[in-house]
Enzyme design. Structure first.
Site, PDB file in Angstrom:
ATOM      1  N   GLU A 194       0.825  -1.210   0.000  1.00  0.00           N
ATOM      2  CA  GLU A 194       0.000   0.000   0.000  1.00  0.00           C
ATOM      3  C   GLU A 194       0.865   1.269   0.000  1.00  0.00           C
ATOM      4  O   GLU A 194       0.558   2.235  -0.690  1.00  0.00           O
ATOM      5  CB  GLU A 194      -0.954   0.020   1.203  1.00  0.00           C
ATOM      6  CG  GLU A 194      -2.125  -0.946   1.083  1.00  0.00           C
ATOM      7  CD  GLU A 194      -3.175  -0.504   0.059  1.00  0.00           C
ATOM      8  OE1 GLU A 194      -3.114   0.631  -0.446  1.00  0.00           O
ATOM      9  OE2 GLU A 194      -4.057  -1.323  -0.236  1.00  0.00           O
ATOM     10  N   GLU A 217       0.756   4.032  -2.985  1.00  0.00           N
ATOM     11  CA  GLU A 217       0.237   5.388  -2.725  1.00  0.00           C
ATOM     12  C   GLU A 217       1.327   6.455  -2.724  1.00  0.00           C
ATOM     13  O   GLU A 217       1.041   7.619  -3.001  1.00  0.00           O
ATOM     14  CB  GLU A 217      -0.506   5.411  -1.381  1.00  0.00           C
ATOM     15  CG  GLU A 217      -1.760   4.555  -1.399  1.00  0.00           C
ATOM     16  CD  GLU A 217      -2.529   4.566  -0.090  1.00  0.00           C
ATOM     17  OE1 GLU A 217      -2.014   5.092   0.920  1.00  0.00           O
ATOM     18  OE2 GLU A 217      -3.657   4.041  -0.078  1.00  0.00           O
ATOM     19  N   GLU A 240      -2.042  14.117  -3.361  1.00  0.00           N
ATOM     20  CA  GLU A 240      -0.834  14.790  -2.907  1.00  0.00           C
ATOM     21  C   GLU A 240      -0.253  13.962  -1.762  1.00  0.00           C
ATOM     22  O   GLU A 240      -1.021  13.344  -1.027  1.00  0.00           O
ATOM     23  CB  GLU A 240      -1.281  16.157  -2.358  1.00  0.00           C
ATOM     24  CG  GLU A 240      -0.259  17.245  -2.345  1.00  0.00           C
ATOM     25  CD  GLU A 240      -0.875  18.559  -1.815  1.00  0.00           C
ATOM     26  OE1 GLU A 240      -2.073  18.828  -2.101  1.00  0.00           O
ATOM     27  OE2 GLU A 240      -0.167  19.268  -1.114  1.00  0.00           O
TER      28      GLU A 240
END
Ligand SMILES: [Zn+2]
Length: 198
Positions: free
Chosen positions: A106, A110, A156
């Protein structure tokens, strides 16, 4: 600072009985279900194959990536739960995956960072919405490679110095976890080194 491990983001407007009645068809064979008491709780049961339709929280991981006095947060994409707000890198554990590998994956997806998980710092129950209850293992990690860049599901990503102030956060649990880490000498539980990095 006391540990807090149960977080409730909504107040339920329906009873467990009403919720159980929503499972009308069997997940295994597709035939109709009825509500009945099984193992001390009201549950939906298949009228054909008798399978009990257990409903469980979803196992997830959240990762506090720390470098000195700073930590990583991501701003969630507008389509997802907690859209436009900030959170620790996190996600669900896949069926064929251990939770440490899920955390490494993950974070890579990300933020593009490679991490090494160092310890387990909490486990939290999140009642996020009537359909999403998660059980989150919270891990402390360090960066071992890669550049911090927003990727899958993130608008972001950034390092934040710990000051006690936060941007607008998607999950109450994250704020508590980060504050507790930086404000206490919290010894985490060790993790299995064989699965702690990719
Ligand atoms: Zn069935």
């Amino acid at each position: 600072m006391q540990p807090q491990q149960v977080f409730r983001a909504y107040e339920s407007t329906i009873s467990i009985e009403e919720d159980v009645q929503r499972t009308r068809f069997c997940r295994q064979c597709g035939e109709p279900c009825v509500s009945e008491v099984v193992e001390g709780g009201i549950r939906s049961t298949c009228t054909a194959c008798l399978a009990v339709q257990y409903k469980n929280p979803q196992p997830a991981v959240a990762v506090l990536i720390v470098d000195g006095g700073r930590f990583v947060l991501g701003k969630r994409l507008s389509k997802s739960l907690g859209h436009g707000q900030w959170c620790l890198p996190c996600g669900y554990v896949e069926f064929y995956e251990d939770y440490l590998s899920a955390a490494v994956r993950e974070v890579k997806e990300e933020t593009t960072l490679d991490i090494r998980v160092q310890s387990i710092i909490s486990v939290v129950t999140n009642y996020l919405s009537p359909n999403i209850h998660s059980l989150v293992t919270v891990l402390l990690a360090e960066v071992i490679g890669g550049e911090l860049q927003a990727a899958d599901g993130m608008e972001e990503v950034a390092w934040f110095p710990y000051t006690g102030d936060f941007p607008e956060m998607a999950f109450e649990a994250d704020t508590h976890i980060i504050s507790r880490y930086f404000e206490t000498d919290l010894p985490g539980a060790p993790v299995d080194a064989a699965f702690a990095s990719s």
